[in-house]
Scaffold this motif. Structure first.
Motif, mmCIF file in Angstrom:
data_model
loop_
_atom_site.group_PDB
_atom_site.id
_atom_site.type_symbol
_atom_site.label_atom_id
_atom_site.label_comp_id
_atom_site.label_asym_id
_atom_site.label_seq_id
_atom_site.Cartn_x
_atom_site.Cartn_y
_atom_site.Cartn_z
ATOM 1 N N PHE A 8 0.856 -1.180 0.000
ATOM 2 C CA PHE A 8 0.000 0.000 0.000
ATOM 3 C C PHE A 8 0.894 1.232 0.000
ATOM 4 C CE2 PHE A 8 -3.096 -3.088 0.986
ATOM 5 C CZ PHE A 8 -4.347 -2.550 0.748
ATOM 6 N N ALA A 9 0.864 1.969 -1.104
ATOM 7 C CA ALA A 9 1.671 3.180 -1.229
ATOM 8 C C ALA A 9 0.811 4.400 -0.884
ATOM 9 C CB ALA A 9 2.244 3.279 -2.635
ATOM 10 N N GLY A 10 1.372 5.599 -1.084
ATOM 11 C CA GLY A 10 0.726 6.809 -0.613
ATOM 12 C C GLY A 10 -0.143 7.534 -1.621
ATOM 13 N N GLY A 11 -0.498 6.857 -2.732
ATOM 14 C CA GLY A 11 -1.365 7.483 -3.721
ATOM 15 C C GLY A 11 -2.831 7.340 -3.349
ATOM 16 N N THR A 12 -3.690 7.295 -4.356
ATOM 17 C CA THR A 12 -5.131 7.213 -4.136
ATOM 18 C C THR A 12 -5.528 5.828 -3.634
ATOM 19 O OG1 THR A 12 -5.506 8.828 -5.904
ATOM 20 C CG2 THR A 12 -7.385 7.504 -5.218
ATOM 21 N N LEU A 13 -6.188 5.797 -2.486
ATOM 22 C CA LEU A 13 -6.635 4.544 -1.874
ATOM 23 C C LEU A 13 -8.085 4.698 -1.431
ATOM 24 C CD1 LEU A 13 -3.484 3.786 0.315
ATOM 25 C CD2 LEU A 13 -4.294 2.379 -1.595
ATOM 26 N N ASP A 31 5.143 4.524 3.716
ATOM 27 C CA ASP A 31 4.815 5.856 4.210
ATOM 28 C C ASP A 31 3.344 5.922 4.625
ATOM 29 O OD1 ASP A 31 4.294 9.026 3.809
ATOM 30 O OD2 ASP A 31 6.383 8.664 4.254
ATOM 31 N N SER A 32 2.550 6.827 4.024
ATOM 32 C CA SER A 32 1.157 6.978 4.450
ATOM 33 C C SER A 32 0.294 5.781 4.089
ATOM 34 C CB SER A 32 0.560 8.257 3.854
ATOM 35 O OG SER A 32 0.596 8.221 2.440
ATOM 36 N N GLY A 33 0.813 4.879 3.249
ATOM 37 C CA GLY A 33 0.099 3.632 2.982
ATOM 38 C C GLY A 33 -0.025 2.792 4.244
ATOM 39 N N ALA A 34 0.981 2.872 5.117
ATOM 40 C CA ALA A 34 0.912 2.173 6.403
ATOM 41 C C ALA A 34 -0.175 2.778 7.272
ATOM 42 C CB ALA A 34 2.269 2.232 7.106
ATOM 43 N N ARG A 35 -0.286 4.098 7.264
ATOM 44 C CA ARG A 35 -1.346 4.766 8.025
ATOM 45 C C ARG A 35 -2.720 4.329 7.543
ATOM 46 N NH1 ARG A 35 -1.370 10.887 6.940
ATOM 47 N NH2 ARG A 35 -2.175 10.098 4.957
ATOM 48 N N PHE A 36 -2.888 4.228 6.224
ATOM 49 C CA PHE A 36 -4.176 3.807 5.667
ATOM 50 C C PHE A 36 -4.554 2.416 6.163
ATOM 51 C CE2 PHE A 36 -6.529 1.438 2.444
ATOM 52 C CZ PHE A 36 -7.636 2.254 2.244
ATOM 53 N N LEU A 37 -3.599 1.492 6.155
ATOM 54 C CA LEU A 37 -3.875 0.135 6.627
ATOM 55 C C LEU A 37 -4.312 0.151 8.091
ATOM 56 C CD1 LEU A 37 -0.953 -1.831 4.939
ATOM 57 C CD2 LEU A 37 -3.394 -2.225 4.551
ATOM 58 N N GLY A 101 -2.389 2.025 -4.361
ATOM 59 C CA GLY A 101 -2.004 3.396 -4.038
ATOM 60 C C GLY A 101 -0.784 3.860 -4.810
ATOM 61 N N ALA A 102 -0.522 3.233 -5.961
ATOM 62 C CA ALA A 102 0.641 3.595 -6.771
ATOM 63 C C ALA A 102 0.320 4.696 -7.768
ATOM 64 C CB ALA A 102 1.161 2.366 -7.520
#
Length: 212
Positions: A8-13, A31-37, A101-102
């Protein structure tokens, strides 16, 4: 061998990304992909990046909820957060790699992430980028394409020339065709059944399945 790693990357999720997850997936948050998870109730197996897109309290939550956290300096690094996560995933030798999120508002990051698929192809690991409307992967030999809910398909050369392209099961078939960078011949084809075959002799071809 790990069955599948999902980054999970930091793009659109969104919720659409979570719908792709399976119980046995290994999860990497960049990065923020971890926050999203974490915000959606998942604990990343690995959180990685410079974490310049999260607050101090969010960073504390990432460290507490992730099984492993790999943090680096935001200046003294050679790769984007997504590429760091991607290379780490390749070193883990999964059977498959999925990148969420790429794609997003930063076209430079989106294009760089698409190019990462070539790296996976060199390692012999099937990989694809998925967003709400698209599935993107590289074909360098022969591949079966399934319609699912993405009936439109476009082919774009990632190398300067792609030769020997043959399509079966499509509205607009090709036989031993050549595509070069700058051509739009491969845009907006359509599967006529549940699956089709994309084959080529030389080069790397981006296969983009889309739905409106």
């Amino acid at each position: 061998m790990l069955q599948r790693i999902v980054i999970f990357a930091g793009g659109t999720l969104g919720d659409w990304a979570l719908a792709h997850l399976r119980a046995d997936d290994t999860l990497i948050g960049a990065d923020s992909g971890a926050r999203f998870l974490i915000e959606n109730g998942y604990s990343p197996d690995i959180a990685i990046g410079d974490f310049d897109s999260v607050t101090e309290s969010e960073m504390a939550s990432i460290r507490a909820r992730s099984k492993q956290t790999i943090a680096c300096d935001p200046i003294d690094k050679d790769y984007t957060d997504t590429e760091m996560a991607f290379r780490l995933a390749l070193d883990m030798k999964p059977a498959e790699l999925l990148l969420m999120g790429a794609l997003g508002t930063r076209f430079d990051h989106s294009l760089a992430n698409v190019h990462l698929l070539a790296l996976a192809d060199e390692h012999g690991i099937p990989a694809q980028i998925v967003d709400e409307h698209n599935q993107v992967r590289i074909v360098s030999a022969t591949s079966v394409v399934h319609m699912q809910d993405h009936p439109q398909l476009s082919l774009l050369p990632l190398t300067e020339r792609v030769t020997g392209i043959t399509l079966k099961g499509f509205r607009y078939p090709l036989h031993e065709a050549t595509l070069t960078i700058g051509q739009s011949l491969g845009i907006s084809n359509v599967l006529i059944g549940e699956e089709g075959i994309v084959a080529l002799r030389e080069g790397k071809l981006l296969v983009i399945q889309s739905r409106d």
